[in-house]
Design an enzyme around this catalytic site. Structure first.
Site, PDB file in Angstrom:
ATOM      1  N   LEU A   1       4.024  22.001  15.778  1.00  0.00           N
ATOM      2  CA  LEU A   1       3.312  20.880  15.183  1.00  0.00           C
ATOM      3  C   LEU A   1       4.339  19.898  14.644  1.00  0.00           C
ATOM      4  O   LEU A   1       5.403  20.304  14.171  1.00  0.00           O
ATOM      5  CB  LEU A   1       2.408  21.359  14.032  1.00  0.00           C
ATOM      6  CG  LEU A   1       1.256  22.283  14.403  1.00  0.00           C
ATOM      7  CD1 LEU A   1       0.552  22.778  13.145  1.00  0.00           C
ATOM      8  CD2 LEU A   1       0.268  21.590  15.318  1.00  0.00           C
ATOM      9  N   ASP A   2       4.026  18.618  14.695  1.00  0.00           N
ATOM     10  CA  ASP A   2       4.917  17.602  14.127  1.00  0.00           C
ATOM     11  C   ASP A   2       5.077  17.828  12.631  1.00  0.00           C
ATOM     12  O   ASP A   2       4.230  18.449  11.990  1.00  0.00           O
ATOM     13  CB  ASP A   2       4.349  16.199  14.368  1.00  0.00           C
ATOM     14  CG  ASP A   2       4.388  15.799  15.839  1.00  0.00           C
ATOM     15  OD1 ASP A   2       5.174  16.395  16.594  1.00  0.00           O
ATOM     16  OD2 ASP A   2       3.626  14.905  16.213  1.00  0.00           O
ATOM     17  N   ARG A   3       6.151  17.291  12.079  1.00  0.00           N
ATOM     18  CA  ARG A   3       6.467  17.485  10.659  1.00  0.00           C
ATOM     19  C   ARG A   3       5.302  17.087   9.763  1.00  0.00           C
ATOM     20  O   ARG A   3       4.974  17.785   8.817  1.00  0.00           O
ATOM     21  CB  ARG A   3       7.720  16.691  10.280  1.00  0.00           C
ATOM     22  CG  ARG A   3       8.114  16.883   8.818  1.00  0.00           C
ATOM     23  CD  ARG A   3       9.480  16.315   8.523  1.00  0.00           C
ATOM     24  NE  ARG A   3       9.611  14.915   8.818  1.00  0.00           N
ATOM     25  CZ  ARG A   3       9.346  13.936   7.966  1.00  0.00           C
ATOM     26  NH1 ARG A   3       8.934  14.204   6.750  1.00  0.00           N
ATOM     27  NH2 ARG A   3       9.512  12.684   8.322  1.00  0.00           N
TER      28      ARG A   3
END
Length: 195
Positions: free
Chosen positions: A132-134
């Site tokens: 997942l993106d930050r």
């Protein structure tokens, strides 16, 4: 590390230990590496060669070697909604990166994973099965060993819920390929040419 167990079925009777392991998804490379480890492959508690024939009801146990490069534990804690000997599901908060990078060395999901294992007296490399993106929160599944990583690779299905600003009229579903947003580095957008 706890051994991974495989029960020999009636259909597998007469096959060799190596053939059963391959049919259960253990790669040839992994089988070769297990042969070099004392106690790496056991049949009903006895060390065996991979060409040893099996009978229905017998149990094959493989023990993975200790990981050489686990992530470093940190002070970060995350919730773990599910965990067993093969996979751990971590609830990643927004603002946390999955892997250590130059700017984020010790406050990543990999470090939180290492902390959870360290509290149990364990260590393992961090093998996320999805990312997942930050700035995205959500569940990330991590394999607990190389066998589980290979077996579960590509098996994680993701669905996203988005928070939007403003007023939306009606109901709907955005179903469009995602592409890199021109001039915005890692930002993405829906549109032609995406995947």
């Amino acid at each position: 590390m706890k051994p991974i167990l495989f029960q020999v079925t009636g259909e597998q009777e007469g096959r060799t230990v190596g053939q059963v392991l391959r049919a259960c998804g253990v790669s040839m490379t992994r089988v070769r590496s297990l042969k070099r480890i004392e106690g790496g492959i056991m049949l009903d508690g006895q060390a065996v060669y991979t060409n040893h024939p099996v009978r229905a009801g017998q149990t094959i146990a493989i023990t993975m070697p200790e990981d050489e490069r686990p992530a470093l534990p940190s002070q970060w804690k995350v919730n773990v909604p599910y965990s067993d000997d093969q996979v751990m599901v971590l609830d990643k908060p927004a603002g946390m990166t999955v892997h250590p990078v130059r700017e984020y060395r010790a406050d990543t999901l990999a470090n939180a994973f290492a902390t959870i294992l360290a509290e149990k007296g364990l260590a393992a490399a961090f093998r996320p099965l999805n990312r997942l993106d930050r700035n995205t929160s959500g569940l990330v599944a991590a394999a607990m060993n190389p066998f589980a990583a290979a077996k579960l690779s590509g098996q994680v299905h993701k669905e996203y819920l988005a928070v939007v600003h403003g007023r939306l009229a009606g109901r709907g579903c955005i179903d469009a390929p995602i592409r890199r947003r021109e001039g915005f580095g890692i930002s993405r957008e829906g549109g032609a040419g995406g995947q």
